[in-house]
Design an enzyme around this catalytic site. Structure first.
Site, short mmCIF file in Angstrom:
data_model
loop_
_atom_site.label_atom_id
_atom_site.label_comp_id
_atom_site.label_asym_id
_atom_site.label_seq_id
_atom_site.Cartn_x
_atom_site.Cartn_y
_atom_site.Cartn_z
N ASP A 47 0.86 -1.04 -0.04
CA ASP A 47 -0.03 -0.05 0.05
C ASP A 47 0.87 1.28 -0.09
OD1 ASP A 47 0.85 0.06 2.61
OD2 ASP A 47 -1.10 0.13 3.46
N SER A 48 2.33 1.18 -0.23
CA SER A 48 3.33 2.12 0.03
C SER A 48 3.15 2.96 -1.50
CB SER A 48 4.51 1.80 0.27
OG SER A 48 4.78 0.70 -0.69
N ASP A 86 -1.08 -6.39 -0.48
CA ASP A 86 -1.14 -5.70 0.88
C ASP A 86 -2.71 -5.22 0.80
OD1 ASP A 86 0.00 -4.71 3.13
OD2 ASP A 86 0.90 -2.84 1.97
N GLU A 185 8.84 -4.11 11.15
CA GLU A 185 9.18 -2.74 10.63
C GLU A 185 9.51 -1.69 11.96
OE1 GLU A 185 6.52 -1.03 7.88
OE2 GLU A 185 7.52 0.88 7.87
#
Ligand code: KIV
Length: 278
Positions: A47-48, A86, A185
């Site tokens: 989704d980046s 994602d 992350e």
């Protein structure tokens, strides 16, 4: 494992403690082809895409329509890597009751091999439902950008014992539910190492140090194509942005100066045909 064979979930699980796992993002056909050709094990349609491709200021602003569109382009290109869709914020955090339906769309419409979900307060319930529907799930803990505001912003997570314990518990709970791997992350390297040693499933780090079972980066970051900001954990393996700017400026100059196109880039018509036109 043969180099050109399609990677399976079982292959990813069996890489733990044998060799490091590689993962990168891709959102379109040309880049997915290059990432796949290089032999990367897993490709995340992240989704980046919201930040690095669509120019949005938050990953929460991307929805299922965009994610399926990008995931389809990636799976058309990929022959080898395991492709993970994602799940966007709206698809399981705003609409937990729609999460299985949305996960199925990644598998059936976009032909992904698995989905990824970020940790949130109903994560275990939603993850269990998706796994029970037969869909492989990658978890994501630590800094979870979709809910970064609840974590005090884009900050390293697990820096005190209480937070670190919470991460260790989340990791164990997701493994117990049946996730096939976990993204860690922005977690201190020692905590990522503890989590990695505690789990049978592989951990994939981004800003989580060298001791994870594998690593992931946003491909646009490592290529130097995302200029808005560069997180500390990013290594730019090449800085493509100035090279691309230079090529575009050369094109502009040659068009203005009448140097492009040349005869080599043009099509011809026979003289006799031309004469017929008078
Ligand atoms: O969307 C994304 O690119 C991600 C990676 C940072 C793991 O979730």
């Amino acid at each position: 494992m043969e180099d050109n064979k399609k990677i399976t979930i079982q292959d990813i699980l069996s890489m733990k403690n044998k060799r490091k796992i590689t993962m990168l993002t891709a959102y379109d056909y040309p880049l997915a082809s290059l990432v796949d050709r290089a032999g990367i094990d897993m490709i995340l349609v992240g989704d980046s895409v919201a930040n690095v491709v669509l120019g949005l200021d938050s990953t929460t602003k991307v929805g299922m329509t965009e994610m399926i569109h990008h995931a389809k382009a990636v799976t058309r290109a990929v022959k080898h890597a395991l492709v993970i869709g994602d799940m966007p914020y709206e698809s399981y955090q705003i609409n937990p009751q729609e999460s299985v339906k949305n996960a199925k769309r990644f598998m059936e419409e976009a032909k992904c091999d698995a989905v990824k979900l970020e940790w949130f307060d109903r994560c275990l319930e939603v993850t269990a439902q998706i796994i029970n529907a037969g869909i492989p799930v990658m978890g994501h803990i630590g800094l979870t950008p979709q809910t970064a505001d609840k974590l005090g912003g884009f900050k390293v997570q697990g820096k005190d014992a209480e937070q670190a314990r919470r991460l260790i518990d989340e990791a164990q709970a997701l493994e117990k539910l049946g996730c096939f791997s976990l993204v860690l992350e922005c977690v201190p390297d020692k905590i990522a190492e503890m989590i990695t040693k505690n789990l049978k499933i592989p951990t994939i780090g981004i800003g989580a140090g060298i001791n994870c079972d594998g690593q992931v980066l946003v491909t646009y970051d490592l290529l130097g194509l995302f200029e808005r900001f560069t997180p500390k954990f990013v290594k730019k393996y090449i800085n493509l942005a100035p090279l691309i700017s230079e090529a575009i400026e050369d094109y502009k100059k040659e068009v203005i100066e009448g140097k492009f196109p040349t005869k080599n880039h043009s099509f011809t018509i026979k003289e006799e045909e031309l004469k017929k036109l008078g």
